[in-house]
Write a protein that holds these residues in place. Sequence first.
Motif, short mmCIF file in Angstrom:
data_model
loop_
_atom_site.label_atom_id
_atom_site.label_comp_id
_atom_site.label_asym_id
_atom_site.label_seq_id
_atom_site.Cartn_x
_atom_site.Cartn_y
_atom_site.Cartn_z
N LYS A 1 -38.64 -9.86 21.93
CA LYS A 1 -37.55 -8.90 22.03
C LYS A 1 -38.03 -7.57 22.60
CE LYS A 1 -33.66 -7.55 19.18
NZ LYS A 1 -33.16 -7.34 17.84
N ARG A 2 -39.19 -7.12 22.08
CA ARG A 2 -39.67 -5.81 22.49
C ARG A 2 -40.06 -5.82 23.98
NH1 ARG A 2 -43.52 -3.38 18.07
NH2 ARG A 2 -41.75 -3.73 16.70
N GLU B 1 -36.93 -5.74 26.04
CA GLU B 1 -36.30 -4.41 26.01
C GLU B 1 -37.06 -3.41 26.87
OE1 GLU B 1 -35.48 -3.13 22.04
OE2 GLU B 1 -33.99 -4.70 21.80
N SER B 2 -38.38 -3.50 26.82
CA SER B 2 -39.12 -2.51 27.62
C SER B 2 -38.95 -2.83 29.11
CB SER B 2 -40.60 -2.47 27.21
OG SER B 2 -41.24 -3.62 27.67
#
Lengths: 490, 355
Positions: free
Chosen positions: A360-361, A364-365
């Motif tokens: 997820k991270r 998102e980045s």
Amino acid sequence: MIRLENIHKDYGSVKANDGVNLSVRPGSIHALLGENGAGKTTLMKILSGFIAKTSGRIFVCGNEVDISSPVKALKAGIGMMYQEPMDFPQMTVLDNLMAGRPSGFFISRKKALHDLDRFSSDLGFSFNPASNPASLTLGERQQLEMIRLLSLGVKVLILDEPTTGITDLQKDVLFFSLRRLAKLGHSIILVSHKMDDVTSLCDEATVMRQGKVSGHFSRPFSSQDLLQCMFPSGGDVDIADDYQPGDPFYFLDQVTASSSRVVLKPISLNFRQGEIVGLAGLEGSGQELLLRVAAGVSHIHTGAIRIGDTPLTARSMKAYQSSGVFFVPGSRMEEGLISGLTLSDHVALCRSGHTLFTRKRAVESQTSRFIENFFIKASPHSLVDSLSGGNQQKFLLSLLPDTPRILFLENPTRGLDHDATAAIWNILKTRVRHSGSAVVFSSSELDEILQVAHRVLVFSNGELMMDRLCHDLDPHDIGQAVSGIKQTKY
Amino acid sequence: MSIKTIGRHLGLPVFHVLMILVLSLFIVSFIVLAAGVSPFTAFSLLYQGSLGSVSHLGHVMKSFFPMTLCAMGLVYTYRISLWNIGIEGQVIVGALSAMVLFRLFPEPQVPSLFFSLGIVSAFLGGMGWAMITGFLKSTCGVNEIFAGLGMNFVSQGLALWLIFGPWKRPGIASMSGTDPIADVYCLIESGPLSISGFELILVFILFIFTWILIRKSIVGLKLHASGSNPFASRLLGLQPTLSIHLALAVCGGFAGLAGLFQVSGVYHRLIPSISSNYGYLAILVVLLSGFDIRIVPIISFFFSCLLVGSIQLPMMLQIDSSLSGVVQGIVVMVYLVYMGIARHLNSRIRKPVYE
């Protein structure tokens, strides 16, 4: 008979109609012209009650009328005939005529038959009342629709592209009937892109551009007058100065294809590395179909497509994408993005490959990076539906891989304001410069094509009429090519 | 945690759920009154018959397991916007496939191995049956609703043919079904509820599996994207057709397992109504749950209670046990009407005003 006064229609910040004034005299055939997005269909939908205007007034025979629904429009004597007739294919011709009546409990077969006979003989049509519209040609179904509207008391008939998809013979019958109706005092509004139809049939013509009326003509007028008004480029050619084309690498050889609107005649082309190619022509002339065919989105009938020595003919869209060929559709929400998903979701879908879970991270980045690099006004968690058109387009471009070999873009700046358009082209030009990608795009704005493209292809009626480099281009030739006069190749 | 927060976590605000239930019970009360029975008595019997004792709760669970399996399967197909009406037939074919194996090896050397093969056979049977619908849709453009409906008739006919034909009991062929399967293929019931631990564990594992796959993995997102906009999905590099097959395959597999539960856990033979309509009921369950996997077990449990609780009604009140079907139908109808009105009001409030 009909007067539209200061009609406005806003969709958020987009002005589809911006203070339009239009008068249609009784007994005249009035053409409404303009490129896609000029606002003519919006205007006609307002007049026929399908959409509500933001402001403005409509007068019929001098009296102001409230047209807030198609039924009210019919009561005011205004009826619209769509390109695809709105009939019931499984019912008989006579039942179709009766089913269209907006009110009343009892049906009168006798009256319907009488109407059918009367209008058919008046207008030169011939119908078997017991046949089904499914067995009729498109032209005959149009005729039935026309009779249906007339039998409902329509005095102002709006026709949207009526000659698309019908035979020449049926076109003659249609034109005869329209002239006859005009003689009987009806007003006809013809929405069309076809110069020949307009010049041979219409008494008056109004040209729309960017939601406004850009010109009005009364007989006699020529297609050149109309084209000049539709594309007022006036020869201000801003030559793209960074043209350093590489070798041809993408080839179309004797390709033919067809869509519901146009048949693409055999076409052979190649595209070079680092080249921006603009496709021009009136809407539905074949340029959109060529884009889709070349990008592997639509199928070809005959011919071959290859990138370098790799054949792509009849391969899947995935194979095209693996070869670095990408397509961005013009209708961003309908065909490009997935409603209800966020920007991050889209990035996750594009970058997931064969993995089951995405981090997820990391997603998102990456989304944040896209937002930053492409100047998108949104957050990774914004729904794509909430983005403006320009931001949707930028987001679509951000989803493309960094080094595509060739990009096919359908109207990439349609509906965008000046700043958004400039931002999109800055992004695309940087790509072309840095990665040597080729960009092929269609646009209804000739100005835009002349400003950004290195090379222009002009289509008319499914045929390539002109293939020229922009720096040795005479704008007069474009007008000729758009109206169907073939120009020599470069 | 406030009641509203719980509601939000459940996907549908609790207020709406309560309103739907109250409205449904209100309408059902009128119907029961018209039958000359006090609604209070009828509802209390429904409660007593389902949750009133441990043994009744056990019966509820026996209905809950296959219905939940089917509903979980449907979450996959709804995620890709497919109406898998054919799930009823997939339950039947799952049962048939397990029966084939059980009949071929009536006295297995290694019972656990052959029972495991039965599980695989049921899963593959249901899966294969569902994939025919997927194939018809992706290659011939046949709408999945019509294809599924047709396949349901075929599977029902197949079951009847087997019961009255090749698999009929020696000397008699009747609606009571085939010969019982070997004891080794029957699920062992244990505990105070007398339910099968195997069913409980399998449903729980598959629930967690589906939850993760649909809500936490990229698969759920791909299914949603492919269903919402196949063209855009293709442009984004996805394969919508593959997603259709995947969703239907998993759904059919789950339905096949539900068929196995019916054969090994409930009837121990093949009977004409082997599916007990759990496929169709599961469609209502998923609809009511708003296609949310987390709500599915709750709605499925409620429906199972209604089904089991209504069995007593004919004996005690001379009301037909189909009252449970009436209640289920009314709950769904009220849900649809209620949500439709809510959506309409919502859109009216949000509609931009230009004039």
